[in-house]
Design a protein around this motif. Structure first.
Motif, short mmCIF file in Angstrom:
data_model
loop_
_atom_site.label_atom_id
_atom_site.label_comp_id
_atom_site.label_asym_id
_atom_site.label_seq_id
_atom_site.Cartn_x
_atom_site.Cartn_y
_atom_site.Cartn_z
N ASP A 1 0.83 -1.21 0.00
CA ASP A 1 0.00 0.00 0.00
C ASP A 1 0.86 1.25 0.00
OD1 ASP A 1 -2.27 -1.60 0.14
OD2 ASP A 1 -2.45 -1.42 2.31
N PHE A 2 1.92 1.23 0.82
CA PHE A 2 2.83 2.36 0.91
C PHE A 2 3.47 2.66 -0.44
CE2 PHE A 2 6.92 4.02 3.20
CZ PHE A 2 6.52 5.33 2.98
N ALA A 3 3.94 1.62 -1.11
CA ALA A 3 4.60 1.81 -2.40
C ALA A 3 3.66 2.42 -3.43
CB ALA A 3 5.16 0.47 -2.90
N VAL A 4 2.46 1.87 -3.52
CA VAL A 4 1.50 2.38 -4.50
C VAL A 4 1.07 3.81 -4.15
CG1 VAL A 4 -0.81 2.06 -5.48
CG2 VAL A 4 0.69 0.09 -5.14
N GLY A 5 0.79 4.05 -2.88
CA GLY A 5 0.39 5.40 -2.46
C GLY A 5 1.47 6.42 -2.68
N PHE A 6 2.72 6.07 -2.36
CA PHE A 6 3.84 6.98 -2.60
C PHE A 6 3.97 7.28 -4.09
CE2 PHE A 6 8.24 7.83 -3.66
CZ PHE A 6 8.61 8.79 -2.73
N ALA A 7 3.89 6.25 -4.92
CA ALA A 7 4.01 6.46 -6.37
C ALA A 7 2.91 7.36 -6.90
CB ALA A 7 4.00 5.11 -7.08
N LEU A 8 1.70 7.23 -6.34
CA LEU A 8 0.59 8.07 -6.78
C LEU A 8 0.76 9.53 -6.33
CD1 LEU A 8 -2.38 5.64 -6.06
CD2 LEU A 8 -1.81 6.59 -8.30
N THR A 9 1.07 9.73 -5.06
CA THR A 9 1.14 11.10 -4.55
C THR A 9 2.39 11.84 -5.02
OG1 THR A 9 2.18 10.41 -2.45
CG2 THR A 9 -0.22 10.50 -2.52
N GLU A 10 3.43 11.08 -5.39
CA GLU A 10 4.61 11.71 -5.95
C GLU A 10 4.53 11.84 -7.48
OE1 GLU A 10 7.29 13.07 -4.33
OE2 GLU A 10 6.04 12.76 -2.55
N ARG A 11 3.38 11.48 -8.02
CA ARG A 11 3.10 11.63 -9.46
C ARG A 11 4.02 10.79 -10.35
NH1 ARG A 11 4.01 17.56 -10.31
NH2 ARG A 11 5.49 17.22 -8.61
N ILE B 123 -2.07 19.25 10.20
CA ILE B 123 -2.22 19.30 8.75
C ILE B 123 -1.09 20.17 8.20
CG2 ILE B 123 -3.75 19.78 6.81
CD1 ILE B 123 -6.07 19.76 8.84
N SER B 124 -0.08 19.55 7.66
CA SER B 124 1.06 20.26 7.09
C SER B 124 0.94 20.31 5.58
CB SER B 124 2.36 19.60 7.52
OG SER B 124 2.33 18.21 7.22
N VAL B 125 1.88 21.00 4.95
CA VAL B 125 1.82 21.21 3.51
C VAL B 125 1.73 19.90 2.75
CG1 VAL B 125 3.24 21.93 1.54
CG2 VAL B 125 2.90 23.49 3.46
N GLU B 126 2.59 18.92 3.11
CA GLU B 126 2.61 17.69 2.33
C GLU B 126 1.33 16.88 2.49
OE1 GLU B 126 4.84 16.42 6.12
OE2 GLU B 126 4.40 18.24 5.01
N MET B 127 0.62 17.04 3.62
CA MET B 127 -0.64 16.32 3.79
C MET B 127 -1.70 16.87 2.84
SD MET B 127 0.42 14.21 6.02
CE MET B 127 -0.80 13.36 6.99
N VAL B 128 -1.70 18.18 2.64
CA VAL B 128 -2.62 18.78 1.67
C VAL B 128 -2.22 18.37 0.25
CG1 VAL B 128 -3.49 20.95 0.71
CG2 VAL B 128 -3.18 20.71 3.18
N GLN B 129 -0.93 18.40 -0.04
CA GLN B 129 -0.46 18.02 -1.38
C GLN B 129 -0.89 16.59 -1.73
OE1 GLN B 129 3.73 18.81 -0.68
NE2 GLN B 129 3.68 20.63 -1.97
N LYS B 130 -0.67 15.66 -0.81
CA LYS B 130 -1.00 14.26 -1.08
C LYS B 130 -2.51 14.08 -1.24
CE LYS B 130 3.11 12.44 1.25
NZ LYS B 130 3.71 11.79 0.07
N THR B 131 -3.28 14.76 -0.41
CA THR B 131 -4.74 14.67 -0.50
C THR B 131 -5.24 15.21 -1.83
OG1 THR B 131 -4.94 14.85 1.91
CG2 THR B 131 -6.90 15.36 0.61
N ALA B 132 -4.68 16.34 -2.26
CA ALA B 132 -5.09 16.92 -3.55
C ALA B 132 -4.72 15.99 -4.70
CB ALA B 132 -4.45 18.29 -3.73
N GLN B 133 -3.51 15.43 -4.67
CA GLN B 133 -3.09 14.52 -5.73
C GLN B 133 -3.98 13.30 -5.81
OE1 GLN B 133 -0.36 16.81 -7.54
NE2 GLN B 133 -0.85 14.74 -8.18
#
Length: 271
Positions: A52-62, A208-218
């Motif tokens: 799950d971590f690998a797939v989620g990281f790949a998605l949120t990091e585009r 709620i930090s910057v990267e949490m918003v970024q990942k949620t938006a992605q």
């Protein structure tokens, strides 16, 4: 919890003396995210739910747009850490080679290793999803998430991210020593299960930090509910990305800071 926690002896010291204790501590280990033979990131993480971590990281990091962009995924354990080894489809592999990036991130840092200020704050997509939540659902969201935190119950030392669906409550959750890792794991789990993040809200035990918003938006999710506060910059990003941001959600109350139309009972003004 398998390898995600270990029991260790210690000495409990107080004003009345000292006594021997055994505590269950969360494990953390280096996890290398490797794509087509190149390591893109090494994150300190809880050694659980790593697919799950690998797939989620790949998605949120585009790196990918959908789980099917990964042709093979293998999690390998070595003496000094773990490697999530992914092989991408040819078109995604070519795009990855065009944006070389390497980072070494401790658990508290989601932006370490970015090679420019522009890279740290890429433009976010506007999220047009429109789930609607009753006020009481939002107020009790983080309390409901507690039922999905077995590793926290053992260690009192990890974060969680949960997915809340209107009328259903929390339907999925993941834990990790790093708050952004927990969110990546959740996003990956949702993608692998075929659940659209646009249909609900991300519920967080952390600030709620910057990267949490970024990942949620992605991920395409329009609502964040958290137990703690947002940073001012995170709030600006959430507002720009059209994300509803609810903070300090505990017991019967919460603060609502942006795009309140998705909370059906409205918002209470906070001075």
């Amino acid at each position: 919890m398998g390898g995600a926690a270990k029991s260790r002896p210690g000495l409990a010291v107080s004003s009345t003396g000292a006594r021997t204790v055994t505590r269950t501590l969360p494990e953390e280990t280096p996890v290398a995210m490797t794509f087509d033979g190149t390591t893109l990131a090494v994150m300190m993480a809880s050694p659980a739910d790593l697919e799950d971590f690998a797939v989620g990281f790949a998605l949120t990091e585009r790196v990918i747009e959908r789980p099917g962009d990964i042709e093979e995924l293998e999690v390998l354990t070595f003496d000094r850490g773990i490697e999530a080894r992914m092989l991408l489809r040819d078109d995604r592999s070519e795009q990855l080679r065009s944006r070389q990036r390497a980072l070494m991130g401790p658990v508290g840092c989601g932006l370490c290793g970015i090679d420019s200020l522009e890279g740290a704050l890429p433009p976010l997509p506007a999220v047009d999803a429109d789930p609607r939540f009753a006020r009481d659902e939002v107020a009790r969201a983080t309390d409901d998430l507690r039922r999905y935190q077995p590793l926290h119950d053992l260690t009192r030392a990890v974060h969680a991210a949960g997915f809340m669906v209107p009328g259903q409550g929390i339907v999925m959750a993941r834990e990790d020593v790093g708050r952004h890792n927990a969110l990546d794991k959740l996003i990956g789990a949702l993608a692998r299960a075929g659940i659209d993040p646009a249909t609900g809200a991300m519920v967080l035990t952390s600030r709620i930090s910057v990267e949490m918003v970024q990942k949620t938006a992605q991920a395409g999710c329009a609502v964040i509910v958290a137990a703690s506060a947002p940073t001012a910059h995170a709030l600006r990003l959430a507002d720009d990305a059209q994300i509803t941001l609810a903070a300090f959600a505990r017991g019967e109350s919460f603060d609502l800071y942006s795009h309140p139309h998705r909370i059906t009972a409205g918002a209470t003004h906070v001075a």
